[in-house]
Design an enzyme around this catalytic site. Structure first.
Site, PDB file in Angstrom:
ATOM      1  N   CYS A 140      -1.987   9.281  -6.788  1.00 27.79           N
ATOM      2  CA  CYS A 140      -2.972   9.688  -5.783  1.00 27.79           C
ATOM      3  C   CYS A 140      -2.303  10.187  -4.506  1.00 27.79           C
ATOM      4  CB  CYS A 140      -3.961   8.569  -5.507  1.00 27.79           C
ATOM      5  SG  CYS A 140      -3.318   6.927  -5.670  1.00 27.79           S
TER       6      CYS A 140
ATOM      7  N   CYS B 271      -4.476   0.264  -5.763  1.00 26.82           N
ATOM      8  CA  CYS B 271      -4.309   0.255  -4.305  1.00 26.82           C
ATOM      9  C   CYS B 271      -3.855  -1.116  -3.824  1.00 26.82           C
ATOM     10  CB  CYS B 271      -5.623   0.617  -3.609  1.00 26.82           C
ATOM     11  SG  CYS B 271      -6.238   2.241  -4.041  1.00 26.82           S
TER      12      CYS B 271
END
Lengths: 129, 176
Positions: free
Chosen positions: A37, A106
């Site tokens: 990402c 994350c």
């Protein structure tokens, strides 16, 4: 996909954004990234002689979940020893923030960051593992 | 022509390589699009039509993959049984990440100052770094240094994203 209230809160009011002097031997810096990402995270901790984290700062370029994970982590590590902080698991962060499965990475990034910061300060103090 | 059990390069009569002949790719893609156009199968059975749609979608995916340098790099690694997305911090250099944070700080600053010239300059410099890295990827891939090639692919992902972000910032300033 909707973010949870806790993620939104950290995203809109991130805690402890900033940087510390990396040349300070009491400051540990963890630099990590998630290629898929394009997220980058810098997490810094200031550690006293007793090995307790007195302050923590972060700067994250990435999605809301990555920002929230690092923001929450800086709150959690303050007042903990570095040994304690290095034990924080990504699952605790993901659970607290209510991250959906696609955003678990994350919280992994945040765990990697605190581990890197702790190992950096240990290295600076000549106690490399 | 059956498309199963063929790699994406073979779809377009191309060799499995990081270098791609753009003319051949376009020509062969158009051929395949015609060959598998759903209109040609209007009278076919349901199951045949479903199959044609699946083929059309596979052809588009193959085209996107072979055309994009970043997707092509990932695909070449997959063909060598390397998972390009495997998460491992040790594949990223700390100095590289530090530079990535600095670049994103620069981008924030230039956007805040509405400095279009600065953004354009930054885009030029990042694109040039990216092109050098693409060349390095090819060198490593050809030398079968696949771990290094994967590491370069992961670094390239950051640079491609950054160029996208610079372009988005420019477009916003130009009010597209």
């Amino acid at each position: 996909m909707a973010y949870s209230d806790k993620v939104l809160d950290h995203y809109e009011n991130p805690r402890n954004v900033g940087r510390m002097d990396d040349d300070d031997e009491n400051v540990g810096t963890g630099m990590v990234g998630a290629p898929a990402c394009g997220d980058v995270m810098r997490l810094q901790i200031k550690v006293n002689k007793e090995g307790v984290i007195e302050d923590a700062k972060f700067k994250t370029y990435g999605c809301g979940s990555a920002i929230a994970s690092s923001s929450l982590l800086t709150e959690w590590v303050k007042g903990r020893t570095i040994d304690d902080a290095a034990e924080i698991k990504n699952t605790e962060i993901a659970e607290e923030l209510g991250l959906p499965p696609v955003k678990i990475h994350c919280s992994v990034l945040a765990e990697d960051a605190i581990k890197a910061a702790v190992s950096d300060v240990r290295k600076k103090r000549g106690k490399s593992e | 022509m059956s498309l199963t059990n063929r790699n994406y390069f073979e779809f377009f009569s191309l060799p499995k390589s990081f270098q791609v002949d753009a003319d051949t790719l376009e020509r062969e893609y158009k051929k395949l699009q015609t060959e598998y156009h759903p209109d040609k199968f209007a009278d076919a059975s349901d199951s045949e039509r479903v199959q044609v749609l699946q083929h059309a979608s596979l052809i588009n995916d193959a085209y996107d993959t072979v055309k994009s340098p970043l997707k092509r790099a990932a695909y070449l690694l997959r063909l060598e049984n390397i998972d390009p997305e495997e998460h491992n911090q040790s594949h990223l250099q700390e100095a590289f990440l530090l530079k990535q944070i600095e670049l994103r700080e620069d981008l924030e600053m230039l956007t805040a100052k509405k400095d279009l010239d600065g953004l354009e300059k930054m885009k030029g410099s990042v694109t040039s770094d990216r092109n050098t890295m693409l060349q390095n990827f090819e060198v490593c891939y050809l030398a079968s240094e696949l771990i290094e090639a994967k590491s370069l692919y992961n670094s390239l992902q950051f640079l491609f994203k950054l160029v996208d972000e610079i372009e988005a910032a420019e477009e916003k300033l130009l009010d597209y």
